[in-house]
Design a protein around this motif. Sequence first.
Motif, mmCIF file in Angstrom:
data_model
loop_
_atom_site.group_PDB
_atom_site.id
_atom_site.type_symbol
_atom_site.label_atom_id
_atom_site.label_comp_id
_atom_site.label_asym_id
_atom_site.label_seq_id
_atom_site.Cartn_x
_atom_site.Cartn_y
_atom_site.Cartn_z
ATOM 1 N N PRO A 121 5.534 0.153 12.998
ATOM 2 C CA PRO A 121 4.753 -0.698 13.906
ATOM 3 C C PRO A 121 4.136 -1.883 13.151
ATOM 4 O O PRO A 121 3.922 -1.823 11.939
ATOM 5 C CB PRO A 121 3.653 0.228 14.418
ATOM 6 N N ILE A 122 3.837 -2.929 13.864
ATOM 7 C CA ILE A 122 3.270 -4.127 13.251
ATOM 8 C C ILE A 122 1.944 -3.816 12.570
ATOM 9 O O ILE A 122 1.659 -4.331 11.489
ATOM 10 C CB ILE A 122 3.128 -5.245 14.297
ATOM 11 N N ALA A 123 1.133 -2.945 13.159
ATOM 12 C CA ALA A 123 -0.154 -2.577 12.537
ATOM 13 C C ALA A 123 0.080 -1.985 11.149
ATOM 14 O O ALA A 123 -0.673 -2.260 10.212
ATOM 15 C CB ALA A 123 -0.906 -1.591 13.426
ATOM 16 N N TRP A 124 1.121 -1.190 10.989
ATOM 17 C CA TRP A 124 1.440 -0.582 9.692
ATOM 18 C C TRP A 124 1.801 -1.671 8.685
ATOM 19 O O TRP A 124 1.347 -1.648 7.535
ATOM 20 C CB TRP A 124 2.598 0.397 9.845
ATOM 21 N N LEU A 125 2.617 -2.627 9.109
ATOM 22 C CA LEU A 125 3.051 -3.699 8.208
ATOM 23 C C LEU A 125 1.877 -4.574 7.760
ATOM 24 O O LEU A 125 1.772 -4.930 6.583
ATOM 25 C CB LEU A 125 4.119 -4.561 8.883
ATOM 26 N N VAL A 126 0.992 -4.895 8.691
ATOM 27 C CA VAL A 126 -0.173 -5.723 8.353
ATOM 28 C C VAL A 126 -1.096 -4.963 7.392
ATOM 29 O O VAL A 126 -1.591 -5.525 6.412
ATOM 30 C CB VAL A 126 -0.915 -6.165 9.627
ATOM 31 N N ALA A 127 -1.303 -3.675 7.655
ATOM 32 C CA ALA A 127 -2.135 -2.872 6.757
ATOM 33 C C ALA A 127 -1.507 -2.795 5.367
ATOM 34 O O ALA A 127 -2.210 -2.871 4.352
ATOM 35 C CB ALA A 127 -2.319 -1.467 7.329
ATOM 36 N N HIS A 128 -0.202 -2.678 5.309
ATOM 37 C CA HIS A 128 0.502 -2.629 4.023
ATOM 38 C C HIS A 128 0.311 -3.940 3.250
ATOM 39 O O HIS A 128 0.009 -3.920 2.045
ATOM 40 C CB HIS A 128 1.985 -2.340 4.250
ATOM 41 N N LEU A 129 0.482 -5.054 3.926
ATOM 42 C CA LEU A 129 0.277 -6.355 3.272
ATOM 43 C C LEU A 129 -1.156 -6.475 2.752
ATOM 44 O O LEU A 129 -1.385 -6.948 1.633
ATOM 45 C CB LEU A 129 0.560 -7.498 4.247
ATOM 46 N N HIS A 130 -2.107 -6.064 3.562
ATOM 47 C CA HIS A 130 -3.516 -6.123 3.164
ATOM 48 C C HIS A 130 -3.756 -5.266 1.921
ATOM 49 O O HIS A 130 -4.385 -5.706 0.950
ATOM 50 C CB HIS A 130 -4.387 -5.655 4.328
ATOM 51 N N ASN A 131 -3.251 -4.043 1.927
ATOM 52 C CA ASN A 131 -3.456 -3.135 0.797
ATOM 53 C C ASN A 131 -2.767 -3.638 -0.470
ATOM 54 O O ASN A 131 -3.308 -3.492 -1.568
ATOM 55 C CB ASN A 131 -2.989 -1.725 1.149
ATOM 56 N N CYS A 132 -1.592 -4.233 -0.325
ATOM 57 C CA CYS A 132 -0.911 -4.812 -1.495
ATOM 58 C C CYS A 132 -1.752 -5.934 -2.093
ATOM 59 O O CYS A 132 -1.856 -6.059 -3.314
ATOM 60 C CB CYS A 132 0.465 -5.342 -1.107
ATOM 61 N N GLY A 133 -2.350 -6.748 -1.234
ATOM 62 C CA GLY A 133 -3.219 -7.821 -1.716
ATOM 63 C C GLY A 133 -4.429 -7.275 -2.458
ATOM 64 O O GLY A 133 -4.827 -7.797 -3.502
#
Length: 71
Positions: free
Chosen positions: A50-62
Amino acid sequence: MPTARRPKPYVAADALLEAYAASAAVTPFLVARLDPAIWRTKPDFKGAKPIAWLVAHLHNCGLRYLERTAP
């Protein structure tokens, strides 16, 4: 006769910071315009997140990047 302008020397660190800043600006821009109805909608192909998962992943990588590069 006018003298030719010299291009600025290429500095890899500056280029990386500029690219990171652009990337970091794109994510909130897209998130702010995302229809709330599709945040948790799972795409209909195998392995999709889901898009929420992808956005959370990007945030955590940052966040991990900032933690690892902090002085």
